[in-house]
Design an enzyme around this catalytic site. Structure first.
Site, PDB file in Angstrom:
ATOM      1  N   ASP A 158       0.929  -1.256  -0.147  1.00 45.70           N
ATOM      2  CA  ASP A 158      -0.084  -0.432   0.040  1.00 45.70           C
ATOM      3  C   ASP A 158       0.979   1.253   0.510  1.00 45.70           C
ATOM      4  O   ASP A 158       1.548   1.114   0.001  1.00 45.70           O
ATOM      5  CB  ASP A 158      -0.994  -0.151   1.337  1.00 45.70           C
ATOM      6  N   GLU A 159       0.576   2.413  -0.363  1.00 46.11           N
ATOM      7  CA  GLU A 159       1.222   3.827  -0.174  1.00 46.11           C
ATOM      8  C   GLU A 159       2.258   4.006  -0.889  1.00 46.11           C
ATOM      9  O   GLU A 159       3.169   4.308  -0.117  1.00 46.11           O
ATOM     10  CB  GLU A 159       0.759   3.935   0.798  1.00 46.11           C
ATOM     11  N   VAL A 160       2.498   3.614  -2.146  1.00 44.14           N
ATOM     12  CA  VAL A 160       3.934   3.725  -3.014  1.00 44.14           C
ATOM     13  C   VAL A 160       3.252   5.072  -3.256  1.00 44.14           C
ATOM     14  O   VAL A 160       2.427   4.807  -3.877  1.00 44.14           O
ATOM     15  CB  VAL A 160       3.657   2.370  -3.191  1.00 44.14           C
TER      16      VAL A 160
END
Length: 539
Positions: A515-517
């Site tokens: 997540d959240e790259v």
């Protein structure tokens, strides 16, 4: 004349002897942080330093370090005699500018700034404050005040924010209707069983109670014994199933798992489950019905309970990367989970701020990646985060700690006994800063020692990509364009598989986060540019 001259010199020395200056103590400096106003996407906040001691607070050679989750400053908003620097992520430093003047007793200085985000509750405040004076050892801020928050009209996150600021009172009012149930609806068992019927009579708790079980249920009988003993009940396990007051057995239920039937009669209690998990959940419902030691009435109403899960996945997510929890705390969580019949622990073991599992072939993962404390180069450990403080190995530093291989084996066994599957999460490709920094330290050590150990570098040292993660990091994403990354993953996964095998527990899933790259990653990485040239089919 000579004697008079000597006396004069002595008097001169005494009169001109410098008076010892009182040394300033950081314990005498009060730090106050306040929210001024929310502005819609940003918010104004301020710092105030007040010298409450007799000595003078110096004009230079000091720094105030802290963590602040919503503290990224709007650059043009900072002015005055203090400056705020974002070191990395949520780690910040306040230092004096050349215009800052020393503070005498009772004097104060302030700085107001605007930060991105919003400040509406205590958890939005900075944490983990500490001083570094003239390069000396870090010292915690002893007098830190969070000023009362401004009126509600200044706390709205935007002009269209209709969500009230949460308080204990408002939460209670919001949730109060959920708990208004009649006495007839109260079962004492959570979650509420699918079917319950009350029968005439009661089962009176005997002075000593025997637990009998059919083959394969030894573990469930032993755990029930321990729980009853913890409730003050004298209990024992017997092989004489028919004469036991509590009987555990497996019954056949077509195409149903984790199902149980609990029957309380005047002379016995029978728990029949579709499998071992079903029997175990039946024992947990029995524990919920069991009178507490302080209750005078030692009886259970005769009844029949039929229950099965509504959902096959009943999970909880636990993040120990940001805030480490010791093995005994994890076991307590597992015990409580099993009481409420939860069966999956999503174990968040790695993130930007910590790596919590020993990998024998990669010791730096825990010697560096599992330790947080004051540092400016991270060559020995990671920056403080989430208020973990400056002392890397202080007892109250929740940023330091990891599970040894044996500790993790014990956790897996403990969970398995309670029919809970532990799903390990190893976060990639983003949220990988702890691993990146640890492998960077390893790479430097190998180079300095001229060692033939394999390297596991996870980033491209020449990458000029510009990005910022949600937490404000610009160096927390691995570079997938090099073989060392895949050797690293293989090493970690192989060790995890080995740990589960040693524990005798099946490993069905490894969660990789994913997540959240942030956008912008790898765009200016020479390694990725070369990789794409050599592998055009990937583009």
């Amino acid at each position: 004349m000579k004697d008079i001259l000597s006396l004069f010199l002595i008097l001169l020395a005494v009169c001109c002897k410098p008076v010892d200056q009182e040394t300033f103590s950081v314990a005498d400096l009060q730090v106050t942080w306040s929210v001024i106003e929310n502005l819609g996407g940003t918010y104004a906040n301020g710092w105030k330093l007040t010298n409450q001691g007799a000595a003078t607070f110096p004009a230079a050679d000091w720094a105030l370090y802290y963590n602040h989750v919503v503290g990224v400053p709007v650059p043009e908003s900072i002015s005055g005699s203090l400056q705020v620097t974002q070191i990395s992520g949520t780690f910040y430093r306040i230092t004096p500018t050349k215009s800052f003047t020393a503070l005498g007793q009772g004097e104060s200085t302030s700085i107001d700034l605007v930060c991105f985000g919003s400040g509406i509750k205590l958890t939005d405040a900075p944490s983990g404050l500490y001083w570094v004076m003239n390069g000396s050892e870090p010292q915690p801020v002893n007098d830190y005040q969070i000023a009362p928050f401004p009126p509600e009209e200044l706390m709205r996150r935007s002009d269209v924010d209709h969500v009230r600021i949460p308080t204990a009172a408002s939460r209670f009012r919001q949730n109060e209707p959920l708990f208004v149930v009649s006495n007839s609806e109260m079962t004492g068992i959570i979650p509420t069983p699918m079917e319950m019927t009350t029968d005439a009579g009661v089962f009176e708790l005997p002075e000593n109670i025997a637990i009998g079980f059919k083959p394969g249920l030894e573990r469930e009988a032993d755990l029930l014994l321990k729980r009853l003993s913890s409730l003050g009940q004298n209990a024992s396990v017997t092989e004489d199933f028919e004469k036991a007051q509590i009987q555990l057995e497996i019954a056949t239920y077509q195409n149903e798992s984790e199902r149980y039937e609990l029957t309380v009669k005047t002379q016995s209690i029978n728990i029949r489950g579709s499998d071992q998990a079903g029997v175990y959940y039946g024992t947990q419902s029995l524990i919920a019905l069991w009178p507490l030691p302080e209750v005078k009435q030692k009886e259970i109403a005769c009844q029949t309970i039929k229950d099965r899960p509504r959902f096959s996945y009943r999970g909880m997510h636990l993040d120990v990367a940001r805030n480490f929890q010791k093995p005994e705390a994890i076991k307590k969580v597992l015990d409580i989970m099993s009481f409420y019949k939860l069966n999956k622990l999503h174990f968040h073991l790695t993130d930007d701020e910590g790596w919590r599992l020993q990998i024998r072939d990669l010791p730096e993962l825990t010697s560096v990646g599992a330790v947080r404390g004051h540092t400016l180069d991270e060559k020995g450990h990671l920056f403080p985060a989430y208020g973990s403080g400056p002392k890397a190995h202080a007892p109250d530093n929740h940023g330091t700690g990891f599970y040894s291989r044996q500790e993790f084996v014990d956790i897996l066994k403990f969970a398995s006994e309670r029919h809970i599957e532990v799903i390990p999460e190893i976060n990639f490709p983003g949220h990988a800063r702890a691993a990146i920094k640890a492998m960077d330290v390893r790479s430097r050590r190998i180079e300095e020692e001229s060692s033939d150990e394999p390297g596991f570098i996870l980033h491209d040292p020449n990458d000029q990509s510009q990005y910022s993660s949600v937490q404000g990091y610009n160096d927390n994403v691995i570079c997938p364009c090099q073989e060392s990354v895949y050797r690293f993953i293989e090493t970690v996964v192989s060790e995890i598989v080995s740990i589960y095998q040693e524990a005798g527990v099946s490993l069905t899933t490894i969660h990789t986060g994913g997540d959240e790259v942030p956008s912008g990653i790898w765009e200016n990485s020479p390694l990725c540019e070369q990789f794409l040239r050599e592998n055009p089919q990937i583009q």
